[in-house]
Write a protein that holds these residues in place. Structure first.
Motif, PDB file in Angstrom:
ATOM      1  N   PRO A 146       0.826  -1.215   0.000  1.00 13.87           N
ATOM      2  CA  PRO A 146       0.000   0.000   0.000  1.00 13.87           C
ATOM      3  C   PRO A 146       0.860   1.266   0.000  1.00 13.87           C
ATOM      4  CG  PRO A 146      -0.849  -1.570   1.584  1.00 13.87           C
ATOM      5  CD  PRO A 146       0.421  -2.158   1.065  1.00 13.87           C
ATOM      6  N   GLU A 147       1.949   1.273   0.748  1.00 14.22           N
ATOM      7  CA  GLU A 147       2.816   2.471   0.810  1.00 14.22           C
ATOM      8  C   GLU A 147       3.415   2.751  -0.567  1.00 14.22           C
ATOM      9  OE1 GLU A 147       4.073  -0.394   3.173  1.00 14.22           O
ATOM     10  OE2 GLU A 147       2.038   0.144   3.764  1.00 14.22           O
TER      11      GLU A 147
ATOM     12  N   LYS B 196       2.325   1.791  -3.417  1.00 17.19           N
ATOM     13  CA  LYS B 196       1.271   2.114  -4.390  1.00 17.19           C
ATOM     14  C   LYS B 196       0.895   3.577  -4.351  1.00 17.19           C
ATOM     15  CE  LYS B 196      -1.191  -2.277  -4.858  1.00 17.19           C
ATOM     16  NZ  LYS B 196      -2.455  -2.932  -4.451  1.00 17.19           N
ATOM     17  N   GLN B 197       1.232   4.256  -3.252  1.00 17.21           N
ATOM     18  CA  GLN B 197       0.916   5.684  -3.163  1.00 17.21           C
ATOM     19  C   GLN B 197       1.777   6.507  -4.122  1.00 17.21           C
ATOM     20  OE1 GLN B 197       0.980   7.086   0.866  1.00 17.21           O
ATOM     21  NE2 GLN B 197      -0.838   5.908   1.414  1.00 17.21           N
ATOM     22  N   SER B 198       2.978   6.014  -4.427  1.00 19.33           N
ATOM     23  CA  SER B 198       3.864   6.820  -5.269  1.00 19.33           C
ATOM     24  C   SER B 198       4.088   6.268  -6.672  1.00 19.33           C
ATOM     25  CB  SER B 198       5.223   7.020  -4.574  1.00 19.33           C
ATOM     26  OG  SER B 198       5.785   5.790  -4.203  1.00 19.33           O
ATOM     27  N   VAL B 199       3.866   4.978  -6.869  1.00 16.02           N
ATOM     28  CA  VAL B 199       4.095   4.408  -8.199  1.00 16.02           C
ATOM     29  C   VAL B 199       2.943   3.507  -8.615  1.00 16.02           C
ATOM     30  CG1 VAL B 199       6.631   4.495  -8.068  1.00 16.02           C
ATOM     31  CG2 VAL B 199       5.416   2.476  -7.210  1.00 16.02           C
ATOM     32  N   ALA B 200       2.895   3.195  -9.913  1.00 18.93           N
ATOM     33  CA  ALA B 200       1.841   2.341 -10.444  1.00 18.93           C
ATOM     34  C   ALA B 200       2.399   0.953 -10.733  1.00 18.93           C
ATOM     35  CB  ALA B 200       1.266   2.957 -11.717  1.00 18.93           C
ATOM     36  N   PHE B 201       1.836  -0.040 -10.121  1.00 19.69           N
ATOM     37  CA  PHE B 201       2.293  -1.414 -10.342  1.00 19.69           C
ATOM     38  C   PHE B 201       1.535  -2.062 -11.491  1.00 19.69           C
ATOM     39  CE2 PHE B 201       3.878  -0.748  -6.074  1.00 19.69           C
ATOM     40  CZ  PHE B 201       5.013  -1.546  -6.013  1.00 19.69           C
ATOM     41  N   SER B 202       2.210  -2.969 -12.182  1.00 16.15           N
ATOM     42  CA  SER B 202       1.531  -3.769 -13.213  1.00 16.15           C
ATOM     43  C   SER B 202       0.717  -4.841 -12.500  1.00 16.15           C
ATOM     44  CB  SER B 202       2.568  -4.444 -14.108  1.00 16.15           C
ATOM     45  OG  SER B 202       3.243  -5.480 -13.381  1.00 16.15           O
ATOM     46  N   LYS B 203       0.040  -5.648 -13.288  1.00 13.73           N
ATOM     47  CA  LYS B 203      -0.616  -6.827 -12.720  1.00 13.73           C
ATOM     48  C   LYS B 203       0.462  -7.743 -12.165  1.00 13.73           C
ATOM     49  CE  LYS B 203      -4.455  -7.335 -15.884  1.00 13.73           C
ATOM     50  NZ  LYS B 203      -4.722  -8.156 -17.062  1.00 13.73           N
ATOM     51  N   ILE B 204       0.107  -8.542 -11.208  1.00 12.45           N
ATOM     52  CA  ILE B 204       1.068  -9.471 -10.621  1.00 12.45           C
ATOM     53  C   ILE B 204       1.395 -10.574 -11.635  1.00 12.45           C
ATOM     54  CG2 ILE B 204       1.341 -11.256  -8.854  1.00 12.45           C
ATOM     55  CD1 ILE B 204      -0.225  -9.375  -6.969  1.00 12.45           C
ATOM     56  N   TYR B 205       2.685 -10.748 -11.907  1.00 10.71           N
ATOM     57  CA  TYR B 205       3.089 -11.762 -12.885  1.00 10.71           C
ATOM     58  C   TYR B 205       3.783 -12.941 -12.220  1.00 10.71           C
ATOM     59  CZ  TYR B 205       7.533  -9.352 -12.283  1.00 10.71           C
ATOM     60  OH  TYR B 205       8.657  -8.805 -11.733  1.00 10.71           O
ATOM     61  N   TYR B 206       4.064 -12.802 -10.942  1.00  7.67           N
ATOM     62  CA  TYR B 206       4.719 -13.908 -10.245  1.00  7.67           C
ATOM     63  C   TYR B 206       4.411 -13.818  -8.768  1.00  7.67           C
ATOM     64  CZ  TYR B 206       8.481 -16.528  -7.972  1.00  7.67           C
ATOM     65  OH  TYR B 206       9.185 -17.379  -7.167  1.00  7.67           O
ATOM     66  N   LYS B 207       3.909 -14.903  -8.208  1.00  6.37           N
ATOM     67  CA  LYS B 207       3.568 -14.910  -6.800  1.00  6.37           C
ATOM     68  C   LYS B 207       4.328 -16.016  -6.096  1.00  6.37           C
ATOM     69  CE  LYS B 207      -0.842 -13.233  -5.262  1.00  6.37           C
ATOM     70  NZ  LYS B 207      -2.258 -13.344  -5.514  1.00  6.37           N
ATOM     71  N   PRO B 208       5.305 -15.650  -5.276  1.00  5.58           N
ATOM     72  CA  PRO B 208       6.001 -16.688  -4.540  1.00  5.58           C
ATOM     73  C   PRO B 208       5.004 -17.356  -3.595  1.00  5.58           C
ATOM     74  CG  PRO B 208       6.952 -14.513  -4.088  1.00  5.58           C
ATOM     75  CD  PRO B 208       5.729 -14.300  -4.900  1.00  5.58           C
ATOM     76  N   SER B 209       4.999 -18.675  -3.581  1.00  6.34           N
ATOM     77  CA  SER B 209       3.992 -19.353  -2.764  1.00  6.34           C
ATOM     78  C   SER B 209       4.629 -20.110  -1.602  1.00  6.34           C
ATOM     79  CB  SER B 209       3.193 -20.314  -3.622  1.00  6.34           C
ATOM     80  OG  SER B 209       4.058 -21.209  -4.256  1.00  6.34           O
ATOM     81  N   GLY B 210       5.918 -19.903  -1.385  1.00 10.70           N
ATOM     82  CA  GLY B 210       6.573 -20.596  -0.283  1.00 10.70           C
ATOM     83  C   GLY B 210       7.624 -21.547  -0.797  1.00 10.70           C
TER      84      GLY B 210
END
Ligand code: ARG
Length: 123
Positions: free
Chosen positions: A83-84, A86-100
């Motif tokens: 969230p912090e 996201k206040q200053s930059v624009a993120f793309s869609k998530i392309y990789y999610k570490p799952s453990g």
């Protein structure tokens, strides 16, 4: 930014190449090479745009400032969209999610080795 990229003919990408396997360096004939999943992804984006790929390596903490001040056109560095941030930059869609991360043992040992700690001192 897209106009500027097309005009200059290059996509300037910021990363912190200290995070294998996403971004890291290798040495080839004494030359530093930037490699990793993120690096390949950024290269593909530059290719799709039909411009040259330029990478700028810096500390992870410098990335957002570099983006905000226009030193780089985009950042790709396994950066989690918080969230912090996201206040200053624009993120793309998530392309990789570490799952453990996991380790595997024989099923018969499953109660004996059930954590990293349980492996301590084992040979
Ligand atoms: N995902 C974590 C974050 O956004 C760590 C990313 C570290 N990336 C790097 N290239 N050093 O804080």
């Amino acid at each position: 930014v897209l106009k500027k990229i097309k005009k200059s003919g290059e996509l300037v990408v910021g990363t912190s190449a200290d995070y294998p396997p996403l971004e890291f360096t290798t040495s080839e004939n004494g030359k530093t090479k930037y490699v990793g999943v993120d690096v390949e992804l950024a290269k593909d984006i530059a290719k799709d745009l039909g411009v040259k790929f330029v990478i700028k390596n810096m500390s992870f903490d410098s990335l957002l400032v570099a983006l905000e001040t226009g030193k780089v056109d985009m950042v790709i560095s396994a950066m989690t969209p918080t969230p912090e941030r996201k206040q200053s930059v624009a993120f793309s869609k998530i392309y990789y999610k570490p799952s453990g991360e996991y380790f595997l043992v024989n099923k018969r040992d499953k109660d004996k080795y059930n954590s990293i700690q349980s492996l301590e001192g084992q040979t």
